[in-house]
Design a protein around this motif. Structure first.
Motif, PDB file in Angstrom:
ATOM      1  N   MET A  71       0.818  -1.206   0.000  1.00  0.00           N
ATOM      2  CA  MET A  71       0.000   0.000   0.000  1.00  0.00           C
ATOM      3  C   MET A  71       0.849   1.252   0.000  1.00  0.00           C
ATOM      4  O   MET A  71       1.872   1.302   0.674  1.00  0.00           O
ATOM      5  CB  MET A  71      -0.895  -0.004   1.251  1.00  0.00           C
ATOM      6  CG  MET A  71      -2.176  -0.758   1.028  1.00  0.00           C
ATOM      7  SD  MET A  71      -3.269  -0.595   2.426  1.00  0.00           S
ATOM      8  CE  MET A  71      -3.413   1.154   2.584  1.00  0.00           C
ATOM      9  N   ARG A  72       0.391   2.253  -0.724  1.00  0.00           N
ATOM     10  CA  ARG A  72       1.136   3.531  -0.772  1.00  0.00           C
ATOM     11  C   ARG A  72       0.365   4.575   0.027  1.00  0.00           C
ATOM     12  O   ARG A  72      -0.809   4.840  -0.256  1.00  0.00           O
ATOM     13  CB  ARG A  72       1.291   3.999  -2.217  1.00  0.00           C
ATOM     14  CG  ARG A  72       2.191   3.126  -3.082  1.00  0.00           C
ATOM     15  CD  ARG A  72       1.781   3.180  -4.532  1.00  0.00           C
ATOM     16  NE  ARG A  72       0.399   2.745  -4.682  1.00  0.00           N
ATOM     17  CZ  ARG A  72      -0.431   3.206  -5.612  1.00  0.00           C
ATOM     18  NH1 ARG A  72      -0.048   4.117  -6.452  1.00  0.00           N
ATOM     19  NH2 ARG A  72      -1.682   2.758  -5.684  1.00  0.00           N
ATOM     20  N   CYS A 104       3.254  -1.232   4.115  1.00  0.00           N
ATOM     21  CA  CYS A 104       3.005  -0.022   3.316  1.00  0.00           C
ATOM     22  C   CYS A 104       4.299   0.734   3.085  1.00  0.00           C
ATOM     23  O   CYS A 104       5.307   0.461   3.739  1.00  0.00           O
ATOM     24  CB  CYS A 104       1.979   0.874   4.022  1.00  0.00           C
ATOM     25  SG  CYS A 104       2.609   1.686   5.476  1.00  0.00           S
ATOM     26  N   ASP A 136       4.257   7.179  -0.072  1.00  0.00           N
ATOM     27  CA  ASP A 136       4.111   7.515  -1.484  1.00  0.00           C
ATOM     28  C   ASP A 136       4.714   8.899  -1.743  1.00  0.00           C
ATOM     29  O   ASP A 136       5.649   9.040  -2.520  1.00  0.00           O
ATOM     30  CB  ASP A 136       2.625   7.460  -1.861  1.00  0.00           C
ATOM     31  CG  ASP A 136       2.429   7.444  -3.358  1.00  0.00           C
ATOM     32  OD1 ASP A 136       3.438   7.556  -4.076  1.00  0.00           O
ATOM     33  OD2 ASP A 136       1.288   7.329  -3.821  1.00  0.00           O
ATOM     34  N   GLU A 166      -1.827   8.487  -7.278  1.00  0.00           N
ATOM     35  CA  GLU A 166      -3.066   7.995  -6.691  1.00  0.00           C
ATOM     36  C   GLU A 166      -2.732   7.064  -5.517  1.00  0.00           C
ATOM     37  O   GLU A 166      -2.669   5.833  -5.686  1.00  0.00           O
ATOM     38  CB  GLU A 166      -3.902   7.253  -7.739  1.00  0.00           C
ATOM     39  CG  GLU A 166      -5.335   7.090  -7.285  1.00  0.00           C
ATOM     40  CD  GLU A 166      -6.217   6.425  -8.326  1.00  0.00           C
ATOM     41  OE1 GLU A 166      -5.817   6.378  -9.504  1.00  0.00           O
ATOM     42  OE2 GLU A 166      -7.280   5.938  -7.918  1.00  0.00           O
ATOM     43  N   ASP A 182      -3.027   4.858  -1.994  1.00  0.00           N
ATOM     44  CA  ASP A 182      -4.107   3.996  -1.475  1.00  0.00           C
ATOM     45  C   ASP A 182      -4.738   4.605  -0.230  1.00  0.00           C
ATOM     46  O   ASP A 182      -5.815   4.192   0.194  1.00  0.00           O
ATOM     47  CB  ASP A 182      -3.549   2.611  -1.132  1.00  0.00           C
ATOM     48  CG  ASP A 182      -2.957   1.955  -2.353  1.00  0.00           C
ATOM     49  OD1 ASP A 182      -3.715   1.756  -3.319  1.00  0.00           O
ATOM     50  OD2 ASP A 182      -1.744   1.668  -2.363  1.00  0.00           O
ATOM     51  N   ILE A 219     -10.256   8.423  -1.924  1.00  0.00           N
ATOM     52  CA  ILE A 219      -9.033   7.902  -1.296  1.00  0.00           C
ATOM     53  C   ILE A 219      -9.240   7.906   0.220  1.00  0.00           C
ATOM     54  O   ILE A 219      -9.543   8.952   0.807  1.00  0.00           O
ATOM     55  CB  ILE A 219      -7.807   8.778  -1.683  1.00  0.00           C
ATOM     56  CG1 ILE A 219      -7.582   8.693  -3.186  1.00  0.00           C
ATOM     57  CG2 ILE A 219      -6.555   8.342  -0.902  1.00  0.00           C
ATOM     58  CD1 ILE A 219      -6.557   9.680  -3.731  1.00  0.00           C
ATOM     59  N   VAL A 276      -8.604  -0.179   5.145  1.00  0.00           N
ATOM     60  CA  VAL A 276      -8.570   0.029   3.687  1.00  0.00           C
ATOM     61  C   VAL A 276      -8.668  -1.320   2.965  1.00  0.00           C
ATOM     62  O   VAL A 276      -9.326  -1.443   1.930  1.00  0.00           O
ATOM     63  CB  VAL A 276      -7.269   0.779   3.281  1.00  0.00           C
ATOM     64  CG1 VAL A 276      -7.153   0.879   1.771  1.00  0.00           C
ATOM     65  CG2 VAL A 276      -7.246   2.171   3.905  1.00  0.00           C
ATOM     66  N   GLN A 277      -8.049  -2.351   3.560  1.00  0.00           N
ATOM     67  CA  GLN A 277      -8.102  -3.690   2.932  1.00  0.00           C
ATOM     68  C   GLN A 277      -9.420  -4.408   3.216  1.00  0.00           C
ATOM     69  O   GLN A 277      -9.615  -5.540   2.794  1.00  0.00           O
ATOM     70  CB  GLN A 277      -6.943  -4.545   3.464  1.00  0.00           C
ATOM     71  CG  GLN A 277      -5.577  -4.045   3.000  1.00  0.00           C
ATOM     72  CD  GLN A 277      -4.428  -4.783   3.679  1.00  0.00           C
ATOM     73  OE1 GLN A 277      -4.599  -5.326   4.769  1.00  0.00           O
ATOM     74  NE2 GLN A 277      -3.280  -4.805   3.035  1.00  0.00           N
TER      75      GLN A 277
END
Ligand SMILES: NC(=O)c1ccc[n+]([C@@H]2O[C@H](COP(=O)([O-])OP(=O)(O)OC[C@H]3O[C@@H](n4cnc5c(N)ncnc54)[C@H](O)[C@@H]3O)[C@@H](O)[C@H]2O)c1
Length: 346
Positions: free
Chosen positions: A1-2, A25, A28, A60, A62, A85, A306-307
């Protein structure tokens, strides 16, 4: 993940550290218009953007962690929700109820995950305390007392903190209130006094609050950023290396069958018969005071949300409810009467 970090100041840099150490993660990019952040990103080889629009034109992530000044949370949160997001917004969710409500409502409308950064909920000490309270070990809860006495040097106020959103009730007490809500329950009514006698600034330097919880427990909160003392979560929990650690407690929670002091995790019970003429004994659980443990656990929760694997430990709505209590405290101090925090629709 970013994960992107928006605002690379005091709080943002701690999030960056924690992201760097996380195995699931990676960082980003960073958004921050300041020269310091440009230099910080250059030195550490991090991608940098001066504003969110420029960043999202080509990237973009995560998820994003918003750690900008409180008055900018609304604008920054909406930018990410708009792009669907997920976001973790530093506490307080926003600088007032209306703007925080807008964030929560927009996230709900767009079905975007929204978490509030009341990271203390993720502290293992708090998890143990919550288990102790929920197990009924203390009996029926009667009263709570929370202290946040600390001293902030003058240069702390040479920034946005020297404004209405920079007082210790919104900055520090908000954490204590959130924990009391988490451990004990929703707050029905508050009656408070504030003082700015010492700093003489635009905002309070000290406040005291009487509370009534919906479950009938009563409590007190006391805060000051102009007292030299060890009794604050900041100076006793050991979770943040910038604060020298004192082996003291700052929260006391009492019930009909025992009491608990935190963060020392010391519980007190009667030996046999409950009576002030009979001995009581204490039991102290080992505490995990590893640095940044709660921030790491909060990031893990954000990633899992998020997951789709976990629910937020502290949702946007939790942040909003805590803010409602803060606003009731401010209003009560202004009008000199008890105030019930506004209720929000589920
Ligand atoms: N969870 C905690 O314990 C904790 C601790 C400290 C601060 N906070 C919260 O974190 C937030 C930031 O506080 P801080 O103490 O780090 O403040 P700070 O002033 O140290 O950092 C804020 C950063 O945001 C940057 N910024 C300003 N405008 C921006 C913009 N338009 N876009 C991107 N970045 C911008 C600033 O340049 C600065 O680097 C606040 O909401 C605060 O309440 C939480």
């Amino acid at each position: 993940m970013r994960i992107a970090v928006i605002g690379a100041g005091l709080a943002g840099r701690q999030h960056i550290e924690v992201i760097k150490r996380n195995k699931t993660c990676k960082l980003d990019f960073i958004v921050d218009p300041s020269d310091e952040s440009i230099e910080f990103c250059r030195k550490n080889d991090f991608s940098h953007f001066p504003n969110i629009a420029k960043a999202l034109a080509t990237r973009e992530p995560d998820g994003a962690i918003i750690a900008t000044p409180n008055s900018l949370h609304l604008e920054h949160a909406l930018d990410f929700i708009d792009r669907e997001i997920p976001i973790l917004v530093e506490k307080p969710l926003s600088s007032n109820f209306e703007s925080a409500l807008s964030i929560v409502q927009y996230a709900k409308k767009k079905n975007v995950d929204l978490l509030t950064g009341h990271h203390r909920r993720h502290n293992k000490i708090i998890t143990k305390a919550k288990n102790t309270i929920d197990s009924g070990q203390l009996g029926r809860l009667v009263s709570s007392h929370s202290m946040c006495w600390l001293f902030k040097p003058d240069d702390y106020f040479n920034s946005w903190r020297n404004s209405v959103s920079g007082g210790p009730v919104l900055i520090n007490l908000t954490h204590d209130i959130d924990l009391m809500r988490y451990l004990i329950g929703e707050i029905e009514s508050v009656h408070s006094f504030e003082s700015n006698t010492n700093r003489k600034g635009e905002v309070e330097d000290s406040a005291v609050v009487n509370l009534r919880y919906e479950n009938g427990t009563i409590g007190t909160l006391s805060i000051s950023d102009t007292i030299v003392a060890p009794w604050s979560w900041e100076n006793t929990s050991g979770e943040n290396p910038v604060y020298p650690n004192q082996k003291e407690s700052c929260y006391w929670i009492g019930g009909t069958h025992g009491s608990l002091e935190l963060p020392q995790l010391k519980s007190w019970e009667s030996l046999n018969e409950r009576s002030w003429w009979k001995p009581i004994y204490s039991n102290q659980s080992p505490t995990d005071k590893s640095i940044n443990q709660p921030l790491s656990a909060q990031l893990d929760n954000f990633i899992s949300v998020v997951q789709g694997k976990e629910e937020p430990v502290c949702s946007g709505k939790d942040g909003l409810k805590t803010l409602l209590v803060v606003e009731a405290i401010k209003l009560s101090a202004r009008i000199g009467k008890a105030v019930e925090p506004k209720k929000i629709q589920s």
